[in-house]
Design an enzyme around this catalytic site. Structure first.
Site, PDB file in Angstrom:
ATOM      1  N   ASP A   1     -85.081  49.946  95.445  1.00 20.13           N
ATOM      2  CA  ASP A   1     -85.655  51.208  94.807  1.00 20.13           C
ATOM      3  C   ASP A   1     -86.680  50.557  93.798  1.00 20.13           C
ATOM      4  O   ASP A   1     -87.084  51.462  93.026  1.00 20.13           O
ATOM      5  CB  ASP A   1     -84.676  52.165  94.319  1.00 20.13           C
ATOM      6  CG  ASP A   1     -83.911  52.759  95.356  1.00 20.13           C
ATOM      7  OD1 ASP A   1     -84.254  52.438  96.704  1.00 20.13           O
ATOM      8  OD2 ASP A   1     -82.979  53.527  95.013  1.00 20.13           O
TER       9      ASP A   1
ATOM     10  N   LYS B   1     -81.919  33.779  97.294  1.00 20.17           N
ATOM     11  CA  LYS B   1     -80.599  34.703  97.297  1.00 20.17           C
ATOM     12  C   LYS B   1     -81.032  35.995  96.658  1.00 20.17           C
ATOM     13  O   LYS B   1     -80.812  35.885  95.428  1.00 20.17           O
ATOM     14  CB  LYS B   1     -79.230  34.031  97.141  1.00 20.17           C
ATOM     15  CG  LYS B   1     -79.138  32.719  97.651  1.00 20.17           C
ATOM     16  CD  LYS B   1     -79.202  31.654  96.760  1.00 20.17           C
ATOM     17  CE  LYS B   1     -78.487  30.262  97.084  1.00 20.17           C
ATOM     18  NZ  LYS B   1     -78.475  29.976  98.689  1.00 20.17           N
TER      19      LYS B   1
ATOM     20  N   LYS C   1     -75.914  27.225  89.812  1.00 18.42           N
ATOM     21  CA  LYS C   1     -76.814  26.291  89.198  1.00 18.42           C
ATOM     22  C   LYS C   1     -77.306  26.925  87.903  1.00 18.42           C
ATOM     23  O   LYS C   1     -78.035  28.074  87.675  1.00 18.42           O
ATOM     24  CB  LYS C   1     -78.070  26.364  90.201  1.00 18.42           C
ATOM     25  CG  LYS C   1     -77.932  25.839  91.496  1.00 18.42           C
ATOM     26  CD  LYS C   1     -77.713  26.923  92.410  1.00 18.42           C
ATOM     27  CE  LYS C   1     -77.154  26.365  93.844  1.00 18.42           C
ATOM     28  NZ  LYS C   1     -76.574  27.193  94.869  1.00 18.42           N
TER      29      LYS C   1
ATOM     30  N   ASP D   1     -79.878  25.097  73.831  1.00 21.07           N
ATOM     31  CA  ASP D   1     -79.797  25.723  72.516  1.00 21.07           C
ATOM     32  C   ASP D   1     -79.511  27.200  72.321  1.00 21.07           C
ATOM     33  O   ASP D   1     -79.617  27.908  71.484  1.00 21.07           O
ATOM     34  CB  ASP D   1     -81.312  25.680  71.772  1.00 21.07           C
ATOM     35  CG  ASP D   1     -81.782  24.285  71.631  1.00 21.07           C
ATOM     36  OD1 ASP D   1     -80.919  23.346  71.547  1.00 21.07           O
ATOM     37  OD2 ASP D   1     -82.963  24.270  71.342  1.00 21.07           O
TER      38      ASP D   1
ATOM     39  N   HIS E   1     -70.792  26.648  93.116  1.00 23.24           N
ATOM     40  CA  HIS E   1     -71.937  26.666  93.678  1.00 23.24           C
ATOM     41  C   HIS E   1     -73.091  27.194  92.692  1.00 23.24           C
ATOM     42  O   HIS E   1     -74.169  27.621  93.147  1.00 23.24           O
ATOM     43  CB  HIS E   1     -72.029  27.663  94.916  1.00 23.24           C
ATOM     44  CG  HIS E   1     -73.029  27.733  95.896  1.00 23.24           C
ATOM     45  ND1 HIS E   1     -73.565  28.825  96.263  1.00 23.24           N
ATOM     46  CD2 HIS E   1     -73.439  26.514  96.645  1.00 23.24           C
ATOM     47  CE1 HIS E   1     -74.854  28.693  97.091  1.00 23.24           C
ATOM     48  NE2 HIS E   1     -74.579  27.095  97.418  1.00 23.24           N
TER      49      HIS E   1
ATOM     50  N   HIS F   1     -84.299  29.655 101.372  1.00 25.15           N
ATOM     51  CA  HIS F   1     -83.019  29.470 100.469  1.00 25.15           C
ATOM     52  C   HIS F   1     -82.852  30.334  99.511  1.00 25.15           C
ATOM     53  O   HIS F   1     -81.784  30.255  98.950  1.00 25.15           O
ATOM     54  CB  HIS F   1     -82.908  27.813 100.021  1.00 25.15           C
ATOM     55  CG  HIS F   1     -81.807  27.538  99.620  1.00 25.15           C
ATOM     56  ND1 HIS F   1     -81.396  27.455  98.339  1.00 25.15           N
ATOM     57  CD2 HIS F   1     -80.496  27.143 100.269  1.00 25.15           C
ATOM     58  CE1 HIS F   1     -80.213  26.990  98.311  1.00 25.15           C
ATOM     59  NE2 HIS F   1     -79.548  26.711  99.259  1.00 25.15           N
TER      60      HIS F   1
END
Length: 488
Positions: free
Chosen positions: A413, A408, A225, A230, A223, A406
């Site tokens: 604090d 996450k 991404k 470089d 899952h 979508h």
């Protein structure tokens, strides 16, 4: 006496079901997951048993593949020592604020993830219409290597634009390695893959789904991404590659507004992110690319105002512990004032529910932003079964109404920001290969906090009275969904 086939089948099935029952009880130490599977196999004859063997058999201890992590981590530690002078200076300045999260930082390192690194420039990219232009610009500027992996990669407008750049760079001698998840990118065009390979791009599917290894592969999804250019610039976050992830009107009619968050990072944490990619690459390509060959010692001196402290946490079926879950729990327990959580899928395990309740009891303000509707109805129903007890405990819960959120993320604090690929559910914590970035910085946290509050302008709060007024049928269905929530 003649015995019918029905009778034989009946007794064989119940014998087999008793065997499965013992397997479930023996396998799961977490009672909620065992209960969920027992409920499934008994409520749905045959189908439930089939689902258990596809999705329920735990294979974490069997190790899906052999990690070369120890050798690579040694190389990274040597590298980190070489750049430690800048890091030491920055960390000394931040020590008073870091004290609160000192245990968290140590936990992440002890879990075998990354050391706390300084001298990082971090940019928060909101939505695909901001991320994709930046990514394409960095890809076009690549000189040596491009490492790119996505759970979902579609060959639509956005995907083709990126593929064109990758093919052009490969033809010019840039080493391009490309991973796509075979489940998340179902239907990916094989003809385009062939063109990419013909142009010199190395392409591999992660855990290619095959009939005789279906259960081992479909349940353990990559899952992540990640894009690394470089060895100097890295992209990590929630945004996959597809037109669905951008709100660009020039691409045609926007089906649903997509609210997401990604990071662009330069600096000393990038090799740790690249190492995650290379371990995945060496598994699916059956190669042994060494992280030492990718390390760059010519990072440009970053401006002092851009020296962010960053750690990377990753986990999956190949890791000994659910490191992302452990780190998120520790961050929640370390909170003193405020926790802001955004997640598209909220199916917390008992430890997370208790951690959030305890945080509220300690006087911490806890706010949760979820979609009004996700893309999975059963997940929505299971998630909603948790809302009432959390609202009663004092957690503020908001439903995003503008489109699909979508992202996450978590902000603690006004100092710690967590952005990554992991949802607040058992699949992300236990089954998927995931990666989260922990940024210890007031400016980034302030930006994330403002984004959260802006999103609340397009959200409605769930109150105790409105939640109590729902129909009993709906409440009952949600409670049934909750019974199987540990295995969704």
């Amino acid at each position: 006496m003649e015995i019918s086939w029905f009778t034989v089948t009946y007794y064989v099935y119940w014998t087999f079901l008793i065997y499965v029952t013992f397997q479930i009880i023996h396998q799961y130490t977490v009672s909620s997951r065992a209960t969920a599977w027992l409920f499934t196999v008994y409520l749905f004859p045959v189908i439930g048993v089939a689902l258990y063997f596809i999705f329920g058999v735990k294979r974490r201890k069997r190790k899906m593949y052999e990690q070369k992590l120890s050798d690579d981590m040694k190389a990274l530690e040597d590298y980190q020592a070489a750049v430690s002078e800048q890091s030491t200076e920055v960390m000394a300045q931040m020590q008073p604020k870091l004290k609160q999260f000192e245990g968290l930082s140590k936990l992440i390192f002890e879990e075998g993830c990354s050391r706390l690194t300084a001298s990082n420039e971090v940019q928060v990219l909101e939505n695909g219409e901001v991320k994709f232009p930046a990514l394409k610009k960095d890809l076009a500027a690549a000189k040596k290597t491009i490492h790119i992996q996505y759970y979902t990669f579609k060959f639509d407008h956005v995907g083709y634009e990126i593929v064109k750049i990758l093919m052009a760079k490969a033809k010019k001698g840039v080493v391009v390695r490309f991973i796509y998840d075979d489940y998340g990118s179902l239907g990916i065009e094989k003809q385009v893959i062939q063109k990419m390979r013909a142009a010199g791009i190395e392409v591999n599917a992660f855990s290619e789904i095959r009939l005789f290894a279906f259960a081992d592969r479909v349940n353990y999804r990559n899952h992540r991404k990640i894009a690394v250019i470089d060895g100097k610039v890295a992209y990590v976050g929630g945004i996959n590659v597809a037109d669905d992830y951008t709100n660009d009107n020039s691409l045609g009619e926007i089906k649903r507004y997509w609210r997401d968050t990604h990071l662009r990072i330069e600096g000393h944490v990038v090799p740790y992110i690249e190492n995650i990619f290379l371990n995945d690459w060496n598994f699916c390509a059956e190669q042994k690319v060494d992280i030492k060959e990718q390390l760059s010692d010519d990072f440009e001196q970053l401006d002092k105002s851009n020296r962010r402290l960053v750690q990377v946490v990753f986990s999956g079926p190949d890791s000994p512990h659910p490191s992302i879950l452990f780190s998120m729990l520790h961050a929640i327990h370390a909170a003193e004032n405020e926790i802001l959580i955004t997640t598209p899928y909220f199916i917390p395990n008992p430890a997370l529910v208790k951690a959030l309740k305890i945080a509220v009891m300690r006087g911490v303000k806890v706010s949760l932003l979820v979609p009004e509707e996700s893309d999975a109805k059963i997940v929505d129903m299971a998630a909603q079964s948790f809302y009432y007890e959390l609202i009663l405990a004092g957690v503020e819960i908001f439903k995003y109404t503008k489109g699909f959120v979508h992202a996450k993320t978590m902000v603690v604090d006004g100092f710690l920001s967590v952005i990554g690929t992991a949802n607040f559910d058992e699949r992300s914590f236990e089954l998927n290969f995931e990666v989260n970035v922990f940024v210890y910085d007031e400016r980034i946290a302030d930006q994330m906090r403002k984004t959260f509050n802006n999103d609340l302008n397009d959200a409605k709060e769930i109150t105790e009275s409105t939640w109590e007024s729902r129909s009993r049928v709906k409440i009952f269905i949600e409670k049934v969904a909750r019974l199987i929530s540990p295995i969704l």
